[in-house]
Scaffold this active site. Sequence first.
Site, mmCIF file in Angstrom:
data_model
loop_
_atom_site.group_PDB
_atom_site.id
_atom_site.type_symbol
_atom_site.label_atom_id
_atom_site.label_comp_id
_atom_site.label_asym_id
_atom_site.label_seq_id
_atom_site.Cartn_x
_atom_site.Cartn_y
_atom_site.Cartn_z
ATOM 1 N N SER A 198 11.207 17.091 -15.494
ATOM 2 C CA SER A 198 12.031 18.287 -15.315
ATOM 3 C C SER A 198 12.538 18.896 -16.612
ATOM 4 O O SER A 198 12.870 20.085 -16.633
ATOM 5 C CB SER A 198 13.227 17.951 -14.421
ATOM 6 N N LYS A 237 13.788 23.178 -4.080
ATOM 7 C CA LYS A 237 13.162 23.924 -5.164
ATOM 8 C C LYS A 237 12.131 24.898 -4.585
ATOM 9 O O LYS A 237 12.490 25.965 -4.129
ATOM 10 C CB LYS A 237 12.580 22.953 -6.184
ATOM 11 N N HIS A 246 9.505 18.622 -8.896
ATOM 12 C CA HIS A 246 9.139 19.808 -9.676
ATOM 13 C C HIS A 246 7.632 20.072 -9.651
ATOM 14 O O HIS A 246 7.154 20.928 -10.396
ATOM 15 C CB HIS A 246 9.611 19.642 -11.120
#
Length: 388
Positions: A179, A237, A207
């Site tokens: 990240s 996300k 991610h």
Amino acid sequence: MKLSDISKKLDEIRTEGRFRKVSDLRMVTASKGVDRQGKEYIVFNSNDYLGMTHEREVEKAAGLAISYGTGSGGARLTSGAVFELSDLEREIAHFKHKEDAVIFNTGYMTNLGVLYALAGPGDVIFSDALNHASIVDGCRISRAAVKVYPHSDMGALEKLLQETETAGQRFIVTDGVFSMDGDVADLPSLVKLKGKYEACLIVDDAHATGVIGETGRGTAEYYHMEGIDIQVGTLSKSLGAEGGFAAADRNITDYLRNCSRPFIFSTSIAASTGAAALAALRLLEKNPEKYMGALRQNTAYMKEKLRKAGISFLPGDTSIIPIVMGREEAAMEYAARCRERGILLSAIRPPSVPAGTSRIRLTVTAAHTREELDRAVEVMRECLTNDT
């Protein structure tokens, strides 16, 4: 720590340039937000990679599901589960090419829940040095022995695997996309080492899901290979909601439901949250070219503009663009100057990154317009030029 020592500790944190505070921001689109004074910002510190938080079909799904209640009312094993969560688990399992999936309240709690349930005394966890804090904390509470290997150093990892004897289970745990650096884990080497040393491989695709791979399935698809035993991820996300998941063989997910305390003793997320994530996942599955294509085009465009502006950044294959400033104060001051001009960037400092590597973490999303990207680079160049 004694309560009387708190003020002294806070003074130390301030002196080191590491003091943090919350800034209120209301997102009005997936790329713009306003503060309480009504000032508008272009946002480059969000993980809403695909812009799903403001996608019409996602908002509609959440709105319809709110009629089932603003909260779930209890833990799933005692109060039952809203339909949307069970549907979401099935579709995540299919998306990740696994037999089953388990939803947790946050991505952070997912890593804690998986490691706490599966690893214990007599086991050994081999963890990448740059793994997310949730993995670090999951290792700590598991009571397993923990061996940290230098970031993505497969030679060092194999040496640790060779030298560490155990009668229990070996676990290798890593971020899929890291990240703070935006680089991708070396999955081919990890799978090879996993097989050679009979380890369980856990990859956190928080991610990576919706970001890498042809259709957004993450690290495994990025390398066109299988071999991950447990795929961890988040709904907060690319899927524009809240919560986390662990996808694996059914015996593992059944064990997590029965033995993972963060799952057992947490009130489950609401139907509206599950419905939003489910709608976002279906949109991604239906049209990955639309969402991921926009993300990749914007990322390539932004990186080229930064290069032309003379702004250096760490290389990587994702939309995370780290601009290393070095000192904590330098990163904070630069982010503050950009904020004054309407551009929101994250100033990342220790303990999130090693000392001396404080940075600006710029995140491009599919929702940014070219005008917004151009404006950001213009402001960043001006602020860098004025840096004293």
